[in-house]
Design a protein around this motif. Structure first.
Motif, PDB file in Angstrom:
ATOM      1  N   LEU A 156       0.861  -1.174   0.000  1.00  0.00           N
ATOM      2  CA  LEU A 156       0.000   0.000   0.000  1.00  0.00           C
ATOM      3  C   LEU A 156       0.900   1.227   0.000  1.00  0.00           C
ATOM      4  CD1 LEU A 156      -2.596  -1.252   2.642  1.00  0.00           C
ATOM      5  CD2 LEU A 156      -2.936  -1.099   0.168  1.00  0.00           C
ATOM      6  N   VAL A 157       0.877   1.981  -1.105  1.00  0.00           N
ATOM      7  CA  VAL A 157       1.889   3.018  -1.338  1.00  0.00           C
ATOM      8  C   VAL A 157       1.471   4.376  -0.794  1.00  0.00           C
ATOM      9  CG1 VAL A 157       3.192   4.229  -3.133  1.00  0.00           C
ATOM     10  CG2 VAL A 157       2.731   1.792  -3.374  1.00  0.00           C
ATOM     11  N   GLY A 158       0.180   4.712  -0.830  1.00  0.00           N
ATOM     12  CA  GLY A 158      -0.230   6.097  -0.634  1.00  0.00           C
ATOM     13  C   GLY A 158      -0.790   6.448   0.726  1.00  0.00           C
ATOM     14  N   GLY A 159      -0.300   5.845   1.781  1.00  0.00           N
ATOM     15  CA  GLY A 159      -0.823   6.147   3.102  1.00  0.00           C
ATOM     16  C   GLY A 159      -0.285   7.448   3.670  1.00  0.00           C
ATOM     17  N   LEU A 247     -10.136   5.205  -2.645  1.00  0.00           N
ATOM     18  CA  LEU A 247      -9.847   3.791  -2.449  1.00  0.00           C
ATOM     19  C   LEU A 247      -8.621   3.469  -3.285  1.00  0.00           C
ATOM     20  CD1 LEU A 247     -13.371   2.078  -2.623  1.00  0.00           C
ATOM     21  CD2 LEU A 247     -11.890   2.277  -0.605  1.00  0.00           C
ATOM     22  N   GLN A 248      -7.547   3.079  -2.613  1.00  0.00           N
ATOM     23  CA  GLN A 248      -6.299   2.780  -3.311  1.00  0.00           C
ATOM     24  C   GLN A 248      -6.047   1.288  -3.281  1.00  0.00           C
ATOM     25  OE1 GLN A 248      -1.588   3.070  -2.562  1.00  0.00           O
ATOM     26  NE2 GLN A 248      -2.776   4.800  -1.832  1.00  0.00           N
ATOM     27  N   ASP A 249      -5.974   0.697  -4.481  1.00  0.00           N
ATOM     28  CA  ASP A 249      -5.698  -0.722  -4.596  1.00  0.00           C
ATOM     29  C   ASP A 249      -4.230  -0.991  -4.273  1.00  0.00           C
ATOM     30  OD1 ASP A 249      -6.312  -3.325  -5.029  1.00  0.00           O
ATOM     31  OD2 ASP A 249      -6.604  -3.166  -7.182  1.00  0.00           O
ATOM     32  N   ALA A 250      -3.946  -2.186  -3.775  1.00  0.00           N
ATOM     33  CA  ALA A 250      -2.577  -2.546  -3.438  1.00  0.00           C
ATOM     34  C   ALA A 250      -1.754  -2.792  -4.700  1.00  0.00           C
ATOM     35  CB  ALA A 250      -2.568  -3.786  -2.546  1.00  0.00           C
ATOM     36  N   PRO A 336      14.165  -2.439  -8.671  1.00  0.00           N
ATOM     37  CA  PRO A 336      12.709  -2.275  -8.594  1.00  0.00           C
ATOM     38  C   PRO A 336      12.316  -1.197  -7.572  1.00  0.00           C
ATOM     39  CG  PRO A 336      13.293  -4.595  -8.603  1.00  0.00           C
ATOM     40  CD  PRO A 336      14.572  -3.845  -8.447  1.00  0.00           C
ATOM     41  N   VAL A 337      11.314  -0.388  -7.936  1.00  0.00           N
ATOM     42  CA  VAL A 337      10.841   0.687  -7.062  1.00  0.00           C
ATOM     43  C   VAL A 337       9.323   0.630  -6.947  1.00  0.00           C
ATOM     44  CG1 VAL A 337      12.777   2.207  -7.603  1.00  0.00           C
ATOM     45  CG2 VAL A 337      10.698   2.335  -8.989  1.00  0.00           C
ATOM     46  N   LEU A 338       8.819   1.222  -5.885  1.00  0.00           N
ATOM     47  CA  LEU A 338       7.386   1.438  -5.686  1.00  0.00           C
ATOM     48  C   LEU A 338       7.078   2.889  -6.000  1.00  0.00           C
ATOM     49  CD1 LEU A 338       7.198  -0.457  -2.303  1.00  0.00           C
ATOM     50  CD2 LEU A 338       6.104  -1.228  -4.404  1.00  0.00           C
ATOM     51  N   ALA A 339       5.935   3.132  -6.658  1.00  0.00           N
ATOM     52  CA  ALA A 339       5.622   4.492  -7.093  1.00  0.00           C
ATOM     53  C   ALA A 339       4.121   4.743  -7.008  1.00  0.00           C
ATOM     54  CB  ALA A 339       6.108   4.720  -8.527  1.00  0.00           C
ATOM     55  N   GLY A 340       3.774   5.992  -6.783  1.00  0.00           N
ATOM     56  CA  GLY A 340       2.380   6.423  -6.806  1.00  0.00           C
ATOM     57  C   GLY A 340       2.328   7.932  -6.907  1.00  0.00           C
ATOM     58  N   VAL A 341       1.270   8.450  -7.517  1.00  0.00           N
ATOM     59  CA  VAL A 341       1.086   9.894  -7.658  1.00  0.00           C
ATOM     60  C   VAL A 341      -0.244  10.272  -7.015  1.00  0.00           C
ATOM     61  CG1 VAL A 341       0.694  11.801  -9.261  1.00  0.00           C
ATOM     62  CG2 VAL A 341       2.489  10.133  -9.731  1.00  0.00           C
ATOM     63  N   ARG A 342      -0.185  11.239  -6.107  1.00  0.00           N
ATOM     64  CA  ARG A 342      -1.401  11.771  -5.484  1.00  0.00           C
ATOM     65  C   ARG A 342      -1.804  13.025  -6.237  1.00  0.00           C
ATOM     66  NH1 ARG A 342      -3.403  15.454  -1.867  1.00  0.00           N
ATOM     67  NH2 ARG A 342      -4.903  14.684  -0.308  1.00  0.00           N
ATOM     68  N   GLN A 343      -3.057  13.071  -6.692  1.00  0.00           N
ATOM     69  CA  GLN A 343      -3.574  14.228  -7.407  1.00  0.00           C
ATOM     70  C   GLN A 343      -4.822  14.733  -6.702  1.00  0.00           C
ATOM     71  OE1 GLN A 343      -4.140  12.321 -11.222  1.00  0.00           O
ATOM     72  NE2 GLN A 343      -6.219  11.692 -10.731  1.00  0.00           N
ATOM     73  N   PHE A 353      -9.546  13.977  -4.044  1.00  0.00           N
ATOM     74  CA  PHE A 353      -8.196  13.563  -4.400  1.00  0.00           C
ATOM     75  C   PHE A 353      -8.230  12.091  -4.792  1.00  0.00           C
ATOM     76  CE2 PHE A 353      -8.600  12.425   0.028  1.00  0.00           C
ATOM     77  CZ  PHE A 353      -7.911  11.233   0.144  1.00  0.00           C
ATOM     78  N   ALA A 354      -7.171  11.629  -5.443  1.00  0.00           N
ATOM     79  CA  ALA A 354      -7.069  10.219  -5.841  1.00  0.00           C
ATOM     80  C   ALA A 354      -5.600   9.875  -6.029  1.00  0.00           C
ATOM     81  CB  ALA A 354      -7.850   9.944  -7.127  1.00  0.00           C
ATOM     82  N   TRP A 355      -5.255   8.636  -5.720  1.00  0.00           N
ATOM     83  CA  TRP A 355      -3.906   8.122  -5.953  1.00  0.00           C
ATOM     84  C   TRP A 355      -3.875   7.353  -7.268  1.00  0.00           C
ATOM     85  CZ3 TRP A 355       0.812   8.617  -3.657  1.00  0.00           C
ATOM     86  CH2 TRP A 355       0.857   9.292  -2.431  1.00  0.00           C
ATOM     87  N   VAL A 356      -2.837   7.635  -8.074  1.00  0.00           N
ATOM     88  CA  VAL A 356      -2.582   6.913  -9.317  1.00  0.00           C
ATOM     89  C   VAL A 356      -1.463   5.913  -9.037  1.00  0.00           C
ATOM     90  CG1 VAL A 356      -2.004   7.090 -11.754  1.00  0.00           C
ATOM     91  CG2 VAL A 356      -3.184   8.986 -10.608  1.00  0.00           C
ATOM     92  N   THR A 357      -1.728   4.642  -9.268  1.00  0.00           N
ATOM     93  CA  THR A 357      -0.720   3.601  -9.055  1.00  0.00           C
ATOM     94  C   THR A 357      -0.346   2.962 -10.389  1.00  0.00           C
ATOM     95  OG1 THR A 357      -2.489   2.026  -8.533  1.00  0.00           O
ATOM     96  CG2 THR A 357      -1.414   3.118  -6.679  1.00  0.00           C
ATOM     97  N   PRO A 358       0.798   2.265 -10.456  1.00  0.00           N
ATOM     98  CA  PRO A 358       1.255   1.716 -11.735  1.00  0.00           C
ATOM     99  C   PRO A 358       0.260   0.747 -12.363  1.00  0.00           C
ATOM    100  CG  PRO A 358       3.042   1.713 -10.154  1.00  0.00           C
ATOM    101  CD  PRO A 358       1.807   2.082  -9.392  1.00  0.00           C
ATOM    102  N   ALA A 359       0.154   0.833 -13.679  1.00  0.00           N
ATOM    103  CA  ALA A 359      -0.703  -0.067 -14.449  1.00  0.00           C
ATOM    104  C   ALA A 359       0.141  -1.185 -15.025  1.00  0.00           C
ATOM    105  CB  ALA A 359      -1.413   0.684 -15.569  1.00  0.00           C
ATOM    106  N   PRO A 360      -0.246  -2.446 -14.820  1.00  0.00           N
ATOM    107  CA  PRO A 360       0.551  -3.559 -15.341  1.00  0.00           C
ATOM    108  C   PRO A 360       0.434  -3.663 -16.857  1.00  0.00           C
ATOM    109  CG  PRO A 360      -1.472  -4.382 -14.386  1.00  0.00           C
ATOM    110  CD  PRO A 360      -1.433  -2.910 -14.095  1.00  0.00           C
TER     111      PRO A 360
END
Length: 460
Positions: A156-159, A247-250, A336-343, A353-360
């Motif tokens: 969970l990246v965006g806490g 709601l931020q998916d893992a 390897p890195v973990l990433a997320g963008v809060r907008q 607001f919403a968190w953008v997480t990587p798309a596979p």
């Protein structure tokens, strides 16, 4: 007598000469044999390509949104704030559903387990996403998340534990045995905790209970006994006014080249520093991450910078240099890195607001559900050297539309709410769905089909 002796001498000389010749030949033969290529005997092991029989497709939805502290006499009590609307369809019809009780909700509630029954050797495709829009005194905004399979490990990246925020780690166990879940917090303060999630149930705990005092906490979720679905529910209050939910998916794991489609940067009358923020972390080792940002519909890089990362220490950077618009982000790292963008769409009350997480990476056929919400768009990113042609059709049985995604670029496609789409692409692409309106913001990545089985090589 003299003649006999001469004969014996001659015979002996002949034998010595013959022995010398034979010995020399042996030496030459050995020398040649050492340098020559020797014959080999190769036994190819018996092998066979086998595709395992697929199992049923199982997805776990998030369930009721939670509110904390509505009862002043019991500030830690959780109650149901809203039951989200579910949009779902499968390639073999609507899946079976069963409730997973949220026993820690004071007024009751449940999440759904969706099961697509395997037909022969074919696992059905499922698309399912939930959304909820709230305008309450303590919670407002739009939250949406896809229904996903449970997993053994996720992040969970965006806490955040900043003042005015209320982040909840929601854990759902669809299995028939209890799950022991370890939560490891990475940040300026390291911490850990263990939670027991009973079989076929859901529990939640405040992030502050394990990450108090930690800047930019990132949580590693590890389950034993049974896999769990982990989701982060976030809410924000400015002064006394609600200012968004999410709601931020893992994230399944760190990646060397994460791709984040669907970043929205909004205009703000004041300071733009918090309108879009990038969070990064490199687990276990120091790394350098190169970040590139492009506008949706263009291959031109509008911003590029390198971020040095210290092992296991999350960091945040403002994207205030970006003008208002829609963007995609790609990151390349030596580890390897973990990433997320809060907008966020504003800095006042009734914003969101919403968190953008990587798309596979997507390749082959999938189902994608678009739930209720404003102005939904499908953002497709192609990082390959050739154009990608993606077939998009309403499911089941709709007429497909061919969408061309140029090489190294991206496109945005309008889609309809409360609709399930089939997507087919022979070329790898990345995709997200975005929703945006005044005070309503949501974005989530599109995932590969659950339950697909790859061929394996068997050596008897």
């Amino acid at each position: 007598m003299t003649g006999n002796r001469a004969f014996r001498v001659a015979a002996t000389g002949a034998r010595v000469l013959t022995g010398a010749v034979v010995a020399g030949a042996c030496v030459v033969g050995v020398a040649f044999g050492v340098t020559a290529t020797w014959p080999t005997v190769v036994h190819e092991p018996a092998q066979a390509q086998v595709t395992p029989l697929p199992g049923d497709t199982v997805l776990v939805c998030n369930g009721d949104l939670r509110a904390v502290g509505r009862d002043p006499s019991n500030p830690l009590e959780m109650v149901s704030a809203a039951t989200p609307e579910l949009t779902v369809e499968g390639s073999s019809g609507r899946p079976e559903s069963s409730p997973l009780l949220a026993r820690d909700l004071a007024d009751g509630g449940a999440a759904l387990r969706l099961v697509g029954i395997v037909d022969g050797r074919q696992a059905p495709l499922l698309g399912a996403t939930e959304s909820a829009s709230l305008a309450e005194a303590d919670l407002s905004g739009l939250a949406a998340a896809p229904c996903r399979p449970p997993s053994i490990e996720s992040w969970l990246v965006g806490g955040t534990v900043a003042t005015g925020t209320e982040d909840l780690i929601v854990l759902t166990n669809p299995g028939v045995v209890p799950s022991t879940v370890s939560l490891g917090v990475y940040g300026s303060v390291r911490a850990s905790s263990t939670v027991i999630v009973p079989a076929e149930s859901q529990v939640a705990l405040p992030l502050t209970s394990i990450a108090a005092g930690s800047d930019f906490p990132i949580v590693k979720v590890t389950a034993t006994g049974a896999p769990v679905r982990a989701v982060l529910q976030s809410s924000l209050t400015r002064t006394l006014d609600p200012a968004g939910i999410d709601l931020q998916d893992a994230v399944p794991a760190a990646q060397r080249q994460p791709v984040l489609p669907g970043i929205e940067v909004f205009e703000n009358q004041g300071d733009n520093a918090d309108m879009a923020v990038l969070r990064l972390m490199s687990p276990e080792v120091d790394s350098d991450a190169v970040v590139r940002v492009s506008e949706v519909g263009s291959s031109t890089v509008v911003d590029e910078f390198t971020v040095p990362l210290t092992a296991d220490l999350p960091t945040e950077l403002s994207l205030s240099a970006l003008s208002p618009g829609s963007y995609t982000m790609s990151i390349e790292s030596d580890n390897p890195v973990l990433a997320g963008v809060r907008q966020q769409d504003g800095a006042g009350p009734q914003d969101d607001f919403a968190w953008v997480t990587p798309a596979p990476e997507l390749e082959d056929d999938i189902y994608m559900a678009v739930p209720s919400g404003p102005n939904p768009r499908l953002v497709l990113v192609n990082r390959e050297d050739a154009d990608a042609v993606v077939q998009v059709a309403s499911a089941p049985g709709g007429e497909p539309t061919a969408v061309t995604v140029p090489a190294g670029s991206s496109v945005s496609v309008d889609v309809k709410p409360r609709t399930v789409y089939s997507i087919s692409t022979p070329t790898p692409v990345h995709a997200s769905v975005t929703m945006a309106a005044a005070g309503e913001l949501a974005v989530w990545p599109i995932w590969p089909a659950a339950g697909a089985q790859q061929s394996i090589t068997v050596y008897p």
